[in-house]
Write a protein that holds these residues in place. Structure first.
Motif: not given
Length: 366
Positions: A148-155, A142-146, A200-203, A189-196
């Motif tokens: 990944v999401q936060d880091y990808t959002s920052s990018i 759960a922490e890793l998914l967060t 998609r949501t932000l850009a 797959i879950t980690l990859l889906t979280t990043a992609t």
């Protein structure tokens, strides 16, 4: 505070309704949705180490011998996209968030498109190693998914790339052990889906690339990620590691593009212009048996003809989207006696005098 009366409120609502009705009356009832725009053919170079190289104050020359900065040379010769690797917390800061963000801003002043290859690691990620960032290594899932999401959002929010590669050469997954495609498939797959999905949501206009190293096994890999929302298949192709058959390259692009209904990129490739060296660091390619002979010798013309052949395969294939030359900038910038210098200077697109090689003409679009 001024008292707001009911008559004022009703009057304001009436004005809003009138404005909306007037605006709607200006739109034809059968206005078609805008046609999706085609992404231009990508003629890219990866020059991730250029900020570090520039610290040594090198001088570069265009094909006519004119002194010029490297970015101008690239732009003037048809390069339209710059690919940059991004590490989470690199030891020396190079290829880290701040440097990549600043470099991307510079590249935009030259009107380059930005292609980020996000390693989700502090160091090199490839089929042999996918090391989770040190700051995340003790995370729960759960922490890793967060993270990944936060880091990808920052990018997306701060760098805003035109193309984003989620992971680099992720044949074995990424962020091991949790994202190991073989031992932890569902988590991968879950980690990859979280990043992609974050991208998609932000850009929604940013193109997402999934990157596999080589040709063999590519069909198996992309069959594992059919539920992932992405745009382009990216492949690495180096003859030293992935075979010397350009026919196989062409058939793989056709097969993957048709099977998965995706455009295909050669996300990494390169070729030597010599088997010589310009520093005391061992080069990765240095023998005839690592080449495609006799068609593509290790010469300036051989290098140019190889890249031209790669480009032709992609432009002639309905599934082809472009290519990227990896290590275009990796001249021997640490000096001729450096044992920790460039292992790639004989595969850069500048010769040992930092002069642009004939291969640079291969990036121009007809």
């Amino acid at each position: 505070m001024k008292k707001i009366t009911m008559s004022f409120i009703f009057g304001y609502i009436f004005l809003l309704m009138t404005a909306c009705t007037s605006a709607n009356n200006d739109i034809p009832e059968d206005t078609p949705d805008p046609e999706p725009t085609e992404t231009e053919f990508i003629s890219a170079v990866d020059i991730s180490s250029l900020p570090e190289i520039l610290e040594s104050n090198p001088t570069f020359y265009d094909t006519d011998g004119t002194t010029e900065d490297m970015l101008t040379i690239l732009k003037d010769n048809g390069v339209n996209t710059i690919r940059l690797r991004l590490w989470v917390n690199p030891a020396n800061g190079h290829c880290g968030f701040d440097e990549v963000k600043q470099f991307a801003q510079t590249l935009r002043t030259y009107n380059f498109k930005i292609w980020l290859t996000v390693h989700y690691s502090d160091t090199w990620a490839d089929p042999s190693q996918q090391v989770i960032p040190a700051a995340w290594e003790n995370d729960t899932m759960a922490e890793l998914l967060t993270h990944v999401q936060d880091y990808t959002s920052s990018i997306i929010n701060q760098i805003d790339p035109d193309y984003i590669q989620v992971g680099n050469e992720i044949n074995s997954g990424f962020m091991h052990p949790m994202g190991n495609i073989s031992s932890n498939t569902d988590q991968f797959i879950t980690l990859l889906t979280t990043a992609t999905s974050t991208v998609r949501t932000l850009a929604p206009d940013t193109k997402i690339i999934l990157h596999y190293a080589g040709l063999e096994g590519a069909d198996w890999f992309f069959n594992q990620v059919t539920d992932i929302d992405y745009d382009f298949i990216g492949l690495s192709y180096y003859p030293i590691w992935h075979g010397t058959s350009l026919t196989n390259v062409e058939s793989t692009i056709t097969q993957l593009g048709t099977t998965y209904n995706k455009k295909v990129l050669i996300a990494e490739t390169a070729y030597p212009f010599t088997l010589g060296w310009n520093d005391w660091t061992n080069n990765i390619v240095g023998q005839d048996d690592q080449l495609i002979l006799p068609d593509y010798p290790a010469s300036p013309e051989g290098q140019k003809n190889f890249i031209t052949a790669i480009k032709t395969i992609l432009t002639n294939n309905e599934n082809g989207q472009g290519f990227c030359y990896w290590g275009a900038e990796l001249v021997a910038w640490k000096g001729i006696e450096a044992t920790d210098g460039s292992s790639w200077e004989n595969q850069a697109i500048f010769n040992f005098d930092n002069e642009a090689l004939p291969v640079i003409s291969s990036f121009t679009q007809e």
